[in-house]
Design a protein around this motif. Sequence first.
Motif, PDB file in Angstrom:
ATOM      1  N   LEU A 192       2.390  26.318  33.762  1.00 16.37           N
ATOM      2  CA  LEU A 192       2.980  25.000  33.534  1.00 16.37           C
ATOM      3  C   LEU A 192       4.221  24.749  34.377  1.00 16.37           C
ATOM      4  CD1 LEU A 192       2.583  24.845  29.649  1.00 16.37           C
ATOM      5  CD2 LEU A 192       1.236  23.612  31.360  1.00 16.37           C
ATOM      6  N   THR A 193       4.726  25.782  35.033  1.00 17.80           N
ATOM      7  CA  THR A 193       5.901  25.615  35.900  1.00 17.80           C
ATOM      8  C   THR A 193       5.603  26.022  37.345  1.00 17.80           C
ATOM      9  OG1 THR A 193       6.709  27.812  35.246  1.00 17.80           O
ATOM     10  CG2 THR A 193       7.540  25.923  34.001  1.00 17.80           C
ATOM     11  N   GLN A 194       4.340  26.030  37.735  1.00 20.53           N
ATOM     12  CA  GLN A 194       3.977  26.465  39.081  1.00 20.53           C
ATOM     13  C   GLN A 194       4.439  25.496  40.168  1.00 20.53           C
ATOM     14  OE1 GLN A 194      -0.369  26.074  39.994  1.00 20.53           O
ATOM     15  NE2 GLN A 194      -0.506  25.342  37.879  1.00 20.53           N
ATOM     16  N   GLY A 195       4.878  24.308  39.765  1.00 18.68           N
ATOM     17  CA  GLY A 195       5.355  23.337  40.750  1.00 18.68           C
ATOM     18  C   GLY A 195       6.574  23.804  41.524  1.00 18.68           C
ATOM     19  N   ILE A 237      -3.342   8.229  36.681  1.00 16.81           N
ATOM     20  CA  ILE A 237      -3.298   9.645  37.046  1.00 16.81           C
ATOM     21  C   ILE A 237      -2.750  10.426  35.855  1.00 16.81           C
ATOM     22  CG2 ILE A 237      -2.340  11.364  38.621  1.00 16.81           C
ATOM     23  CD1 ILE A 237      -1.905   9.021  40.636  1.00 16.81           C
ATOM     24  N   GLU A 238      -3.562  11.275  35.270  1.00 12.10           N
ATOM     25  CA  GLU A 238      -3.104  12.052  34.115  1.00 12.10           C
ATOM     26  C   GLU A 238      -1.977  12.992  34.529  1.00 12.10           C
ATOM     27  OE1 GLU A 238      -6.268  14.119  32.217  1.00 12.10           O
ATOM     28  OE2 GLU A 238      -7.454  12.325  31.874  1.00 12.10           O
ATOM     29  N   LEU A 239      -0.968  13.100  33.672  1.00 14.61           N
ATOM     30  CA  LEU A 239       0.106  14.058  33.951  1.00 14.61           C
ATOM     31  C   LEU A 239       0.514  14.766  32.666  1.00 14.61           C
ATOM     32  CD1 LEU A 239       3.277  13.163  33.044  1.00 14.61           C
ATOM     33  CD2 LEU A 239       2.826  11.403  34.748  1.00 14.61           C
ATOM     34  N   TYR A 240       0.900  16.022  32.837  1.00 14.13           N
ATOM     35  CA  TYR A 240       1.372  16.856  31.734  1.00 14.13           C
ATOM     36  C   TYR A 240       2.593  17.604  32.243  1.00 14.13           C
ATOM     37  CZ  TYR A 240      -3.381  15.935  30.181  1.00 14.13           C
ATOM     38  OH  TYR A 240      -4.551  15.301  29.833  1.00 14.13           O
ATOM     39  N   SER A 241       3.680  17.524  31.485  1.00 20.00           N
ATOM     40  CA  SER A 241       4.902  18.186  31.908  1.00 20.00           C
ATOM     41  C   SER A 241       5.618  18.754  30.688  1.00 20.00           C
ATOM     42  CB  SER A 241       5.809  17.196  32.656  1.00 20.00           C
ATOM     43  OG  SER A 241       6.867  17.875  33.313  1.00 20.00           O
ATOM     44  N   LEU A 242       6.736  19.448  30.940  1.00 23.04           N
ATOM     45  CA  LEU A 242       7.555  20.018  29.877  1.00 23.04           C
ATOM     46  C   LEU A 242       8.943  19.393  29.926  1.00 23.04           C
ATOM     47  CD1 LEU A 242       6.726  23.840  30.085  1.00 23.04           C
ATOM     48  CD2 LEU A 242       5.963  22.225  28.332  1.00 23.04           C
ATOM     49  N   CYS A 243       9.358  18.834  28.798  1.00 19.69           N
ATOM     50  CA  CYS A 243      10.704  18.283  28.678  1.00 19.69           C
ATOM     51  C   CYS A 243      11.719  19.409  28.840  1.00 19.69           C
ATOM     52  CB  CYS A 243      10.845  17.611  27.313  1.00 19.69           C
ATOM     53  SG  CYS A 243      12.533  17.326  26.800  1.00 19.69           S
TER      54      CYS A 243
END
Length: 199
Positions: A52-55, A82-88
């Motif tokens: 989840l943090t590979q960006g 565009i679907e997106l999933y991130s971490l606050c």
Amino acid sequence: MSSYANLEEYNIQITNEIKERYLSIIEEIGEETKREGLLKTPERAAKAMLFLTQGYKQDAATILKSAMFEETYNEMVIVKDIELYSLCEHHMLPFFGKAHIAYIPNGRIVGLSKLPRIVDVFARRLQVQERLTEQILDCINETLEPQGVAVVIEASHMCMMMRGVQKQNSVTTTSGFRGSFHREETRNEFLKLISSRLS
């Protein structure tokens, strides 16, 4: 032997270090780490966090540059939903939704699949939605150098839904515009197109 193969690759040392930290967290909240259902949880959680943090290890500009082509087309190009999933970054809880991106070429276009790719690059980091919007916008604007760029993100935040105010139906919308999208007519055309359902 099982035919299942996990194709994801992780740095073993980093994975083990994060795994040990998750093990400590599970112990500290009062759970039994030797319970069958939790035996592999620290490792799974470590790998999930790395995924989840590979960006942080990816370069969005390089991705765009890998598929830029000279073209005379100079009307609006939109990729929406565009679907997106991130971490606050404040609570490390997920936020998720859709990004809508438009640009007006200035002699060059980019492969359409690259726009969702750069959304993922910036989303796969600890984020706030406002910064995520700006990073996508600036990357396209600085790399492709179009006449204009527009980005709108609509997202639901688990930190608002699961804790705090606990508002399950709230949606946060952020937007950013560069170049020709500062013109009201162009901006309104974009907003109208992303809100429509074309058959």
